[in-house]
Design a protein around this motif. Structure first.
Motif, PDB file in Angstrom:
ATOM      1  N   GLY A  46     -37.544  45.051  44.351  1.00 30.53           N
ATOM      2  CA  GLY A  46     -37.540  44.136  43.205  1.00 30.53           C
ATOM      3  C   GLY A  46     -38.298  42.860  43.515  1.00 30.53           C
ATOM      4  O   GLY A  46     -39.022  42.766  44.520  1.00 30.53           O
ATOM      5  N   GLY A  47     -38.114  41.882  42.644  1.00 32.78           N
ATOM      6  CA  GLY A  47     -38.854  40.629  42.768  1.00 32.78           C
ATOM      7  C   GLY A  47     -38.415  39.805  43.964  1.00 32.78           C
ATOM      8  O   GLY A  47     -39.253  39.193  44.649  1.00 32.78           O
ATOM      9  N   THR A  48     -37.130  39.785  44.246  1.00 30.73           N
ATOM     10  CA  THR A  48     -36.631  38.967  45.355  1.00 30.73           C
ATOM     11  C   THR A  48     -37.206  39.455  46.677  1.00 30.73           C
ATOM     12  O   THR A  48     -37.694  38.662  47.489  1.00 30.73           O
ATOM     13  CB  THR A  48     -35.083  39.018  45.399  1.00 30.73           C
TER      14      THR A  48
ATOM     15  N   ASP B 191     -40.949  38.632  46.860  1.00 31.39           N
ATOM     16  CA  ASP B 191     -41.194  37.221  47.182  1.00 31.39           C
ATOM     17  C   ASP B 191     -40.944  36.943  48.667  1.00 31.39           C
ATOM     18  O   ASP B 191     -41.719  36.262  49.335  1.00 31.39           O
ATOM     19  CB  ASP B 191     -40.285  36.312  46.331  1.00 31.39           C
TER      20      ASP B 191
ATOM     21  N   HIS C 138     -38.665  29.814  41.290  1.00 23.51           N
ATOM     22  CA  HIS C 138     -37.410  30.581  41.305  1.00 23.51           C
ATOM     23  C   HIS C 138     -36.785  30.494  42.710  1.00 23.51           C
ATOM     24  O   HIS C 138     -37.497  30.316  43.696  1.00 23.51           O
ATOM     25  CB  HIS C 138     -37.741  32.039  40.972  1.00 23.51           C
TER      26      HIS C 138
ATOM     27  N   MET D 223     -45.508  30.308  41.014  1.00 26.57           N
ATOM     28  CA  MET D 223     -45.235  31.372  40.054  1.00 26.57           C
ATOM     29  C   MET D 223     -46.225  31.321  38.882  1.00 26.57           C
ATOM     30  O   MET D 223     -46.716  30.258  38.512  1.00 26.57           O
ATOM     31  CB  MET D 223     -43.796  31.296  39.550  1.00 26.57           C
TER      32      MET D 223
ATOM     33  N   ASN E 187     -39.694  31.335  34.606  1.00 23.40           N
ATOM     34  CA  ASN E 187     -38.724  32.182  33.903  1.00 23.40           C
ATOM     35  C   ASN E 187     -37.754  31.398  33.024  1.00 23.40           C
ATOM     36  O   ASN E 187     -37.115  31.966  32.158  1.00 23.40           O
ATOM     37  CB  ASN E 187     -37.928  33.029  34.911  1.00 23.40           C
TER      38      ASN E 187
ATOM     39  N   ASP F 133     -45.455  34.661  42.151  1.00 25.44           N
ATOM     40  CA  ASP F 133     -44.366  35.436  41.571  1.00 25.44           C
ATOM     41  C   ASP F 133     -44.749  35.655  40.101  1.00 25.44           C
ATOM     42  O   ASP F 133     -44.752  34.724  39.301  1.00 25.44           O
ATOM     43  CB  ASP F 133     -43.058  34.634  41.709  1.00 25.44           C
TER      44      ASP F 133
ATOM     45  N   VAL G 137     -43.231  37.832  38.116  1.00 26.62           N
ATOM     46  CA  VAL G 137     -42.117  38.559  37.512  1.00 26.62           C
ATOM     47  C   VAL G 137     -41.975  38.248  36.015  1.00 26.62           C
ATOM     48  O   VAL G 137     -41.783  39.143  35.193  1.00 26.62           O
ATOM     49  CB  VAL G 137     -40.809  38.218  38.284  1.00 26.62           C
TER      50      VAL G 137
ATOM     51  N   THR H 144     -41.390  42.923  39.136  1.00 29.40           N
ATOM     52  CA  THR H 144     -40.129  43.672  39.166  1.00 29.40           C
ATOM     53  C   THR H 144     -39.990  44.492  37.887  1.00 29.40           C
ATOM     54  O   THR H 144     -40.563  44.137  36.842  1.00 29.40           O
ATOM     55  CB  THR H 144     -38.926  42.730  39.345  1.00 29.40           C
TER      56      THR H 144
ATOM     57  N   HIS I 142     -37.088  45.393  36.103  1.00 29.67           N
ATOM     58  CA  HIS I 142     -36.023  45.238  35.102  1.00 29.67           C
ATOM     59  C   HIS I 142     -36.286  44.152  34.069  1.00 29.67           C
ATOM     60  O   HIS I 142     -35.485  43.967  33.158  1.00 29.67           O
ATOM     61  CB  HIS I 142     -34.663  45.060  35.782  1.00 29.67           C
ATOM     62  N   LYS I 143     -37.422  43.457  34.178  1.00 28.83           N
ATOM     63  CA  LYS I 143     -37.761  42.475  33.138  1.00 28.83           C
ATOM     64  C   LYS I 143     -38.685  43.096  32.090  1.00 28.83           C
ATOM     65  O   LYS I 143     -39.076  42.443  31.128  1.00 28.83           O
ATOM     66  CB  LYS I 143     -38.474  41.258  33.746  1.00 28.83           C
TER      67      LYS I 143
HETATM   68  C1  LIG Z   1     -39.288  34.514  38.253  1.00 33.61           C
HETATM   69  C2  LIG Z   1     -38.383  35.456  38.954  1.00 33.61           C
HETATM   70  N1  LIG Z   1     -38.664  35.810  40.215  1.00 33.61           N
HETATM   71  C3  LIG Z   1     -37.902  36.678  40.901  1.00 33.61           C
HETATM   72  C4  LIG Z   1     -36.787  37.235  40.333  1.00 33.61           C
HETATM   73  C5  LIG Z   1     -35.971  38.201  41.126  1.00 33.61           C
HETATM   74  O1  LIG Z   1     -36.291  39.520  40.788  1.00 33.61           O
HETATM   75  P1  LIG Z   1     -35.249  40.710  41.115  1.00 33.61           P
HETATM   76  O2  LIG Z   1     -34.085  40.495  40.206  1.00 33.61           O
HETATM   77  O3  LIG Z   1     -36.007  41.953  40.818  1.00 33.61           O
HETATM   78  O4  LIG Z   1     -34.887  40.603  42.549  1.00 33.61           O
HETATM   79  C6  LIG Z   1     -36.446  36.896  39.014  1.00 33.61           C
HETATM   80  C7  LIG Z   1     -35.222  37.461  38.398  1.00 33.61           C
HETATM   81  O5  LIG Z   1     -34.390  36.755  37.879  1.00 33.61           O
HETATM   82  C8  LIG Z   1     -37.261  35.983  38.307  1.00 33.61           C
HETATM   83  O6  LIG Z   1     -36.983  35.614  37.050  1.00 33.61           O
END
Ligand SMILES: Cc1ncc(COP(=O)(O)O)c(C=O)c1O
Length: 394
Positions: free
Chosen positions: A68-70, A73, A102, A153, A157, A182, A184, A205, A207-208
């Motif tokens: 995922g995004g975390t 990153d 984020h 980013m 978000n 980022d 995302v 990621t 799930h968005k």
């Molecule tokens: C800008 C941003 N970066 C990273 C993430 C983290 O992504 P993930 O939930 O896939 O770990 C999010 C999720 O809330 C996000 O909004």
């Protein structure tokens, strides 16, 4: 069922993704095995990689699957920091970023500061959340030799504000400094072209954008060297070990493909809904402030995120009161033990502690309709009055 206006937190799975993923879950074989079961599993993963690359104008070898995004990153920030300092211990200790990032970016940087001798340079932003290219250029002119990387980013978000990432990459390239972004909140909500961005690395990621939670990717340009943060196998060009996931990768790929293909139509629909929210809030609560409201929607702010400050009330109270009416929105602040904390993003943009504690974000997705907005607007005035009467808890 209620009204869901929190798509920037996570958006429902696309039915086509559910169907594909369910079918792909039956794929048998480890994609690293040489037998034909393994080869078939590998084929599913490689097709997914190719589809993601094609949708984002990248090379297939540039797509590194993550959880995922975390994770993407963390891999980008720690991996670039490590590779840029390899051989000459911490000769490049500086990581440039911004306080509006984020936590998935800010916290790996803080970890590098606490554990790997990093120094963080956070760029100031203006009231719209934009960094100054001039300030960045001046800093790089004096310090480039000691800079490991820049991480900024693409779209915020909470506010939906778009940062000019291609311009930042072009500037950094003059100083030979790699840039990670980022993306995302950008993917599926504005055009994202990895090749044209000039980025060294970019996080996405699933799930968005209607894909599954737990599936993401880091795009790493072919000329970028990046050390792994996990160890245990040679998968993913040695950057991210772990058994490959055919079902997850193909689901992510379909979500990316669909989000990119649907973007032109979605932008038109979100723009209409965005106007409906903004006009409706202006008439229901005239004192509400639209964050970064002077920026042009679509070109400077993505159309699916609308962030407001509702003066004089806690964003948390407003959120809970709306939720009691069946309307799910969000705010940027974390609520710890009943005490309202302010949005770190709005604070970094220069808003007061009070205003940064009074925000509510409405975010749209592929299932949003006019009636969602109307439900929000119907309950908002009374919820706002009650939230104001409740006051602040901090
Ligand atoms: C800008 C941003 N970066 C990273 C993430 C983290 O992504 P993930 O939930 O896939 O770990 C999010 C999720 O809330 C996000 O909004």
């Amino acid at each position: 069922m209620g009204t869901y206006l929190d798509h920037a937190a996570t958006t429902p799975l696309r039915p086509s993704v559910v169907a594909l993923m369910t079918q792909s879950l039956l794929t048998q074989g480890n994609a690293s095995s040489v037998h034909s079961f393994g080869q078939r599993a590998r084929q599913v993963v490689e097709q997914a990689r190719e589809d993601i690359a094609a949708s984002l104008t990248a090379d297939r070898n540039e797509v590194i699957f993550t959880s995922g995004g975390t994770e993407a990153d963390n891999l980008a920030i720690q991996g670039l920091y490590s590779s840029r300092n390899r051989g000459d211990e911490f000769k490049r200790p500086i990581v440039i970023s911004a306080a509006t990032e984020h936590h998935a970016v800010l916290e790996p940087i803080e970890w590098l500061v606490a554990n790997r001798g990093a120094q963080v340079h956070l760029l100031q932003t203006d009231i719209n959340g934009h960094i100054s290219l001039t300030e960045l250029e001046q800093f790089l002119a004096q310090n480039a030799a000691e800079v490991a990387l820049i991480s900024l980013m693409w779209v915020n978000n909470e506010t939906g504000v778009i940062q000019d990432i291609p311009a930042i990459s072009r500037l950094a390239e003059r100083f030979d400094v790699p840039v990670h972004s980022d993306a995302v909140a950008a993917l599926g909500h504005m055009p994202v072209d990895f090749a044209a961005s000039g980025l060294a690395a970019m996080s996405i990621t699933g799930h968005k954008i209607g894909g599954p939670v737990g599936q993401g990717a880091l795009l790493v340009s072919r000329k970028t060297k990046l050390d792994p943060i996990f160890h245990g196998g040679g998968h993913e060009r040695g950057m991210r070990p772990g058994t490959l996931d055919p079902a997850g990768s193909s689901a992510l790929a379909l979500a990316v493909k669909s989000a990119v293909a649907d973007l032109p139509a979605e932008v038109g629909a979100w723009l209409e809904l965005n106007r409906r929210v903004v006009e409706g809030v202006a008439s229901a609560v005239p004192e509400a402030i639209l964050v970064a409201g002077e920026l042009e929607v679509v070109s400077e702010r993505v159309p699916n995120i609308v962030d407001f400050i509702f003066p004089g009330c806690s964003g948390d109270s407003l959120l809970f009161l709306l939720d009691a009416c069946g309307v799910a929105v969000s705010n940027g602040s974390a609520c710890t033990a009943g005490v309202t904390s302010a949005s770190h993003v709005l604070l970094a943009m220069g808003y007061s502690q009070r205003d940064a504690s009074s925000c509510v974000r409405v975010s749209l997705g592929h299932t949003s309709t006019e009636s969602d907005i109307d439900a929000f607007l119907q309950y908002l005035p009374e919820a706002y009055e009650r939230a104001k009467a409740a006051g602040f808890t901090s």
